[in-house]
Design a protein around this motif. Structure first.
Motif, PDB file in Angstrom:
ATOM      1  N   LEU A 106       0.807  -1.216   0.000  1.00  0.00           N
ATOM      2  CA  LEU A 106       0.000   0.000   0.000  1.00  0.00           C
ATOM      3  C   LEU A 106       0.844   1.271   0.000  1.00  0.00           C
ATOM      4  O   LEU A 106       0.335   2.363   0.258  1.00  0.00           O
ATOM      5  N   THR A 107       2.111   1.145  -0.332  1.00  0.00           N
ATOM      6  CA  THR A 107       3.014   2.288  -0.252  1.00  0.00           C
ATOM      7  C   THR A 107       2.721   3.371  -1.280  1.00  0.00           C
ATOM      8  O   THR A 107       3.113   4.528  -1.099  1.00  0.00           O
ATOM      9  N   LYS A 108       2.036   3.016  -2.372  1.00  0.00           N
ATOM     10  CA  LYS A 108       1.708   4.018  -3.385  1.00  0.00           C
ATOM     11  C   LYS A 108       0.474   4.847  -3.007  1.00  0.00           C
ATOM     12  O   LYS A 108       0.212   5.882  -3.616  1.00  0.00           O
ATOM     13  N   MET A 109      -0.268   4.389  -2.038  1.00  0.00           N
ATOM     14  CA  MET A 109      -1.418   5.162  -1.548  1.00  0.00           C
ATOM     15  C   MET A 109      -0.909   6.049  -0.414  1.00  0.00           C
ATOM     16  O   MET A 109      -1.077   5.756   0.773  1.00  0.00           O
ATOM     17  N   ASP A 110      -0.262   7.141  -0.796  1.00  0.00           N
ATOM     18  CA  ASP A 110       0.515   7.926   0.164  1.00  0.00           C
ATOM     19  C   ASP A 110       0.094   9.390   0.222  1.00  0.00           C
ATOM     20  O   ASP A 110       0.908  10.276   0.488  1.00  0.00           O
ATOM     21  N   ARG A 111      -1.185   9.647   0.013  1.00  0.00           N
ATOM     22  CA  ARG A 111      -1.642  11.032   0.020  1.00  0.00           C
ATOM     23  C   ARG A 111      -2.207  11.445   1.382  1.00  0.00           C
ATOM     24  O   ARG A 111      -2.927  10.675   2.026  1.00  0.00           O
ATOM     25  N   ILE A 112      -1.861  12.656   1.797  1.00  0.00           N
ATOM     26  CA  ILE A 112      -2.547  13.295   2.923  1.00  0.00           C
ATOM     27  C   ILE A 112      -3.745  14.010   2.318  1.00  0.00           C
ATOM     28  O   ILE A 112      -3.603  14.986   1.577  1.00  0.00           O
ATOM     29  N   LEU A 113      -4.931  13.523   2.581  1.00  0.00           N
ATOM     30  CA  LEU A 113      -6.136  13.997   1.907  1.00  0.00           C
ATOM     31  C   LEU A 113      -6.694  15.267   2.519  1.00  0.00           C
ATOM     32  O   LEU A 113      -7.316  16.082   1.822  1.00  0.00           O
ATOM     33  N   GLU A 114      -6.482  15.445   3.802  1.00  0.00           N
ATOM     34  CA  GLU A 114      -7.089  16.595   4.479  1.00  0.00           C
ATOM     35  C   GLU A 114      -6.390  16.848   5.799  1.00  0.00           C
ATOM     36  O   GLU A 114      -6.035  15.910   6.523  1.00  0.00           O
ATOM     37  N   ILE A 115      -6.191  18.125   6.116  1.00  0.00           N
ATOM     38  CA  ILE A 115      -5.765  18.536   7.455  1.00  0.00           C
ATOM     39  C   ILE A 115      -6.746  19.615   7.899  1.00  0.00           C
ATOM     40  O   ILE A 115      -6.889  20.647   7.239  1.00  0.00           O
ATOM     41  N   ASP A 116      -7.446  19.364   8.985  1.00  0.00           N
ATOM     42  CA  ASP A 116      -8.511  20.247   9.464  1.00  0.00           C
ATOM     43  C   ASP A 116      -8.121  20.796  10.838  1.00  0.00           C
ATOM     44  O   ASP A 116      -8.298  20.125  11.858  1.00  0.00           O
ATOM     45  N   PRO A 117      -7.585  22.034  10.897  1.00  0.00           N
ATOM     46  CA  PRO A 117      -7.143  22.592  12.183  1.00  0.00           C
ATOM     47  C   PRO A 117      -8.279  22.850  13.165  1.00  0.00           C
ATOM     48  O   PRO A 117      -8.054  22.823  14.374  1.00  0.00           O
ATOM     49  N   ILE A 121      -8.162  17.166  12.967  1.00  0.00           N
ATOM     50  CA  ILE A 121      -8.059  15.830  12.389  1.00  0.00           C
ATOM     51  C   ILE A 121      -7.259  15.898  11.097  1.00  0.00           C
ATOM     52  O   ILE A 121      -7.136  16.950  10.455  1.00  0.00           O
ATOM     53  N   ALA A 122      -6.690  14.755  10.737  1.00  0.00           N
ATOM     54  CA  ALA A 122      -6.071  14.561   9.431  1.00  0.00           C
ATOM     55  C   ALA A 122      -6.698  13.323   8.818  1.00  0.00           C
ATOM     56  O   ALA A 122      -7.001  12.352   9.519  1.00  0.00           O
ATOM     57  N   VAL A 123      -6.909  13.379   7.512  1.00  0.00           N
ATOM     58  CA  VAL A 123      -7.415  12.214   6.788  1.00  0.00           C
ATOM     59  C   VAL A 123      -6.319  11.786   5.825  1.00  0.00           C
ATOM     60  O   VAL A 123      -5.859  12.592   5.000  1.00  0.00           O
ATOM     61  N   VAL A 124      -5.886  10.539   5.932  1.00  0.00           N
ATOM     62  CA  VAL A 124      -4.712  10.095   5.177  1.00  0.00           C
ATOM     63  C   VAL A 124      -4.950   8.727   4.565  1.00  0.00           C
ATOM     64  O   VAL A 124      -5.794   7.953   5.025  1.00  0.00           O
ATOM     65  N   GLU A 125      -4.150   8.442   3.532  1.00  0.00           N
ATOM     66  CA  GLU A 125      -4.096   7.095   2.982  1.00  0.00           C
ATOM     67  C   GLU A 125      -3.065   6.280   3.763  1.00  0.00           C
ATOM     68  O   GLU A 125      -2.204   6.838   4.459  1.00  0.00           O
ATOM     69  N   PRO A 126      -3.103   4.957   3.641  1.00  0.00           N
ATOM     70  CA  PRO A 126      -2.266   4.104   4.510  1.00  0.00           C
ATOM     71  C   PRO A 126      -0.776   4.189   4.238  1.00  0.00           C
ATOM     72  O   PRO A 126       0.027   3.872   5.113  1.00  0.00           O
ATOM     73  N   GLY A 127      -0.376   4.607   3.024  1.00  0.00           N
ATOM     74  CA  GLY A 127       1.044   4.630   2.700  1.00  0.00           C
ATOM     75  C   GLY A 127       1.776   5.884   3.124  1.00  0.00           C
ATOM     76  O   GLY A 127       2.985   6.025   2.871  1.00  0.00           O
ATOM     77  N   VAL A 128       1.089   6.810   3.798  1.00  0.00           N
ATOM     78  CA  VAL A 128       1.730   8.042   4.261  1.00  0.00           C
ATOM     79  C   VAL A 128       2.782   7.702   5.321  1.00  0.00           C
ATOM     80  O   VAL A 128       2.512   6.957   6.263  1.00  0.00           O
ATOM     81  N   CYS A 154       8.397   4.187   8.525  1.00  0.00           N
ATOM     82  CA  CYS A 154       7.176   3.412   8.691  1.00  0.00           C
ATOM     83  C   CYS A 154       5.954   4.192   8.218  1.00  0.00           C
ATOM     84  O   CYS A 154       5.928   5.424   8.206  1.00  0.00           O
ATOM     85  N   THR A 155       4.920   3.449   7.825  1.00  0.00           N
ATOM     86  CA  THR A 155       3.703   4.061   7.295  1.00  0.00           C
ATOM     87  C   THR A 155       2.588   4.084   8.333  1.00  0.00           C
ATOM     88  O   THR A 155       2.578   3.294   9.276  1.00  0.00           O
ATOM     89  N   ILE A 156       1.649   4.981   8.114  1.00  0.00           N
ATOM     90  CA  ILE A 156       0.498   5.066   9.017  1.00  0.00           C
ATOM     91  C   ILE A 156      -0.304   3.767   8.981  1.00  0.00           C
ATOM     92  O   ILE A 156      -0.771   3.288  10.020  1.00  0.00           O
ATOM     93  N   GLY A 157      -0.447   3.168   7.799  1.00  0.00           N
ATOM     94  CA  GLY A 157      -1.160   1.898   7.717  1.00  0.00           C
ATOM     95  C   GLY A 157      -0.497   0.818   8.541  1.00  0.00           C
ATOM     96  O   GLY A 157      -1.163   0.051   9.248  1.00  0.00           O
ATOM     97  N   GLY A 158       0.819   0.749   8.472  1.00  0.00           N
ATOM     98  CA  GLY A 158       1.559  -0.213   9.284  1.00  0.00           C
ATOM     99  C   GLY A 158       1.428   0.084  10.762  1.00  0.00           C
ATOM    100  O   GLY A 158       1.297  -0.830  11.589  1.00  0.00           O
ATOM    101  N   ASN A 159       1.478   1.381  11.119  1.00  0.00           N
ATOM    102  CA  ASN A 159       1.298   1.769  12.521  1.00  0.00           C
ATOM    103  C   ASN A 159      -0.069   1.336  13.043  1.00  0.00           C
ATOM    104  O   ASN A 159      -0.201   0.864  14.170  1.00  0.00           O
ATOM    105  N   ILE A 160      -1.101   1.498  12.196  1.00  0.00           N
ATOM    106  CA  ILE A 160      -2.444   1.080  12.597  1.00  0.00           C
ATOM    107  C   ILE A 160      -2.513  -0.440  12.714  1.00  0.00           C
ATOM    108  O   ILE A 160      -3.098  -0.979  13.664  1.00  0.00           O
ATOM    109  N   GLY A 161      -1.900  -1.141  11.779  1.00  0.00           N
ATOM    110  CA  GLY A 161      -1.941  -2.597  11.795  1.00  0.00           C
ATOM    111  C   GLY A 161      -1.343  -3.212  13.040  1.00  0.00           C
ATOM    112  O   GLY A 161      -1.819  -4.245  13.526  1.00  0.00           O
ATOM    113  N   THR A 162      -0.295  -2.570  13.575  1.00  0.00           N
ATOM    114  CA  THR A 162       0.372  -3.112  14.763  1.00  0.00           C
ATOM    115  C   THR A 162       0.050  -2.335  16.035  1.00  0.00           C
ATOM    116  O   THR A 162       0.584  -2.673  17.096  1.00  0.00           O
ATOM    117  N   ALA A 163      -0.791  -1.299  15.919  1.00  0.00           N
ATOM    118  CA  ALA A 163      -1.106  -0.458  17.083  1.00  0.00           C
ATOM    119  C   ALA A 163       0.171   0.047  17.740  1.00  0.00           C
ATOM    120  O   ALA A 163       0.357  -0.064  18.945  1.00  0.00           O
TER     121      ALA A 163
END
Length: 471
Positions: A106-117, A121-128, A154-163
């Motif tokens: 999932l490394t190609k799905m690496d976009r930060i979609l939104e940052i809402d001050p 919150i931030a909305v991101v893809e797993p490869g960020v 390391c990626t956010i998706g990996g961080n989520i996968g392993t908590a």
């Protein structure tokens, strides 16, 4: 890494030359489907030792949610296992391939979609990449606190996968506390949305938390809504030297019992300090048996460090040295971050344990690891997130020496057994993967394992998502 472009199937290919690749190419661009054995082999495993890895039939690198859905529908139709991956910095074998699987990188799905001050919150893809997110939100005066030592890779998706956790989790908590909502592609290709964008929300079962730490065994995270915090003031670090790990652990207990909330409280034993010095010539004090690093990011960090330093002296610290400025603080933090890499350089291979115990028993864990090290005649360095009792005893060994490898594995198991005896857990942040499957069963017990398998069956009845991991 050179990606192979799919053209005509080759006679020598097995699974990859059959219906699987044809089906995948029906919904993926050619450059996203890799079959060259030399390339696919490079995706076969993460950074863990003693974890078997198979040969993937194909590696896919999707860029959209729809492409991930296509992969999972194809896998379900053909009954092909799927192993999701991020940056493969994991330390439990959770990202290791199985024979004939689809590796879903999932490394190609690496976009930060939104940052809402406003809503923080931030909305991101797993490869960020974790560090990329941290830098992006900092421009808005915000922070994403979870910071594993591998945060630059390391990626956010990996961080989520392993908590996963990190150095600042003693004050700010771990990944699970920052995941508000998820978009998850299920095993059959359906898209599930969990959680919320609001500060509060208790509608139904907390499926978001269920996916955090599930190691890709329940679904594929394709989008995450993450909580942010205001960016804290710059932290200052203090280094305290101790004549024993027990004395350093006593200092940790005094600090926490005193109500202090450091932004970081880390421990490096003598073996780790020497390894870091050997690698980077950082001039850390090798005369110490245990080096405690503490930090505050408060409005008056110097005063907080002075109070904490006094507690360290009461616990027997031989020297307490506050950093003079941010640059000196960063140097000390960099020494801590490179600890595991430096220990690997000692013998060429490491087994990194991840035992978490109650803070009050940290000293017993450190002393027990010393005994295990002496028993097996191996170098075992201990580095720890001392503020929350999460230790990383790291066994250094020569993988080309069968006897040394055997002793390494035995010492690793003895450390995990010690952690359970002390009322702890076999993993605080690295996950179970392949490495600790038998230990999960010992810790959780038969009733818990029955319920966990039932959950797995509900989400993945064909057992195609990361099979062979966890249980």
């Amino acid at each position: 890494m050179i990606m192979s472009r799919i053209e005509a199937p080759r006679d020598e290919d097995t699974v990859a030359a059959g219906p699987l690749v044809d089906r995948l190419l029906g919904g993926l661009p050619a450059e996203a489907v890799l079959t060259d054995p030399d390339v696919t082999a490079s995706y076969a495993h993460d950074m863990a030792s003693f974890c078997p890895a198979g040969s993937p039939a194909v590696v896919v690198l999707p860029r959209t949610v729809q492409q991930v859905q296509h992969v999972m529908r194809t896998a379900t139709e053909l009954r092909v296992p799927v192993v999701p991956q991020g940056a493969r910095t994991g330390l439990s074998g959770a990202a290791n391939a199985t024979d004939g699987c689809i590796v879903l990188s999932l490394t190609k799905m690496d976009r930060i979609l939104e940052i809402d001050p406003v809503n923080r919150i931030a909305v991101v893809e797993p490869g960020v990449i974790n560090a990329a997110l941290s830098r992006a939100v900092a421009e808005h005066g915000l922070a994403y606190p979870p910071d594993p030592s591998s945060w630059e890779m390391c990626t956010i998706g990996g961080n989520i996968g392993t908590a996963s956790g990190g150095l600042c989790c003693v004050k700010y908590g771990v990944t699970a506390e920052y995941v508000l909502g998820l978009d998850v592609v299920l095993a059959d290709g359906r898209l599930l949305t969990t959680g919320r964008r609001t500060v509060k929300g208790v509608a139904g079962y907390d499926l978001t938390r269920l996916f955090v730490g599930s190691e890709g065994s329940l679904g594929i995270v394709v989008r995450a809504v993450l909580a942010l915090r205001p960016k804290p003031p710059e932290q200052l670090v203090l280094a305290a030297e101790f004549a024993s790990g027990a004395a350093a652990s006593d200092a940790v207990c005094r600090i926490m019992a005193g109500g202090h909330v450091p932004s970081l409280l880390e421990l490096m034993d003598r073996t780790t300090v020497k390894a870091v010095n050997d690698m980077a010539r950082m001039g850390l004090p090798e005369s110490t048996e245990a080096l405690l690093l503490a930090a505050f990011d408060t409005t008056d960090p110097a005063a907080d460090l002075a109070a904490l330093g006094a507690l360290c002296e009461e616990a027997g610290a031989t020297q307490v040295v506050p950093a003079e400025d941010a640059a000196e603080s960063e140097m000390l933090l960099q020494a801590r971050r490179m600890s595991l890499v430096a220990l690997e350089a000692v013998k060429g291979t490491t087994m990194i344990d991840d035992v978490c115990v109650p803070r009050s028993r940290l000293g017993e864990l450190i002393e027990g690891v010393e005994r295990i090290s002496e028993k097996h005649g191996l170098t075992i360095g201990v580095v720890a997130h001392a503020g929350d009792g999460n230790t990383h005893p790291t066994v250094c060994f020569d993988a080309s020496d069968p006897d040394e490898s055997r002793r390494a594995r035995e010492s690793f198991d003895e450390i995990m057994a010690l952690g359970l005896e002390l009322g702890g857990t076999i993993t605080g942040e690295h996950g179970v993967g392949v490495l600790k499957k038998e230990w999960l069963a010992r810790e959780a017990g038969p009733v818990s394992m029955e319920m966990q398998r039932a959950v797995k069956g509900a989400f993945d009845p064909l057992d195609i998502l990361n099979p062979g991991k966890l249980f």
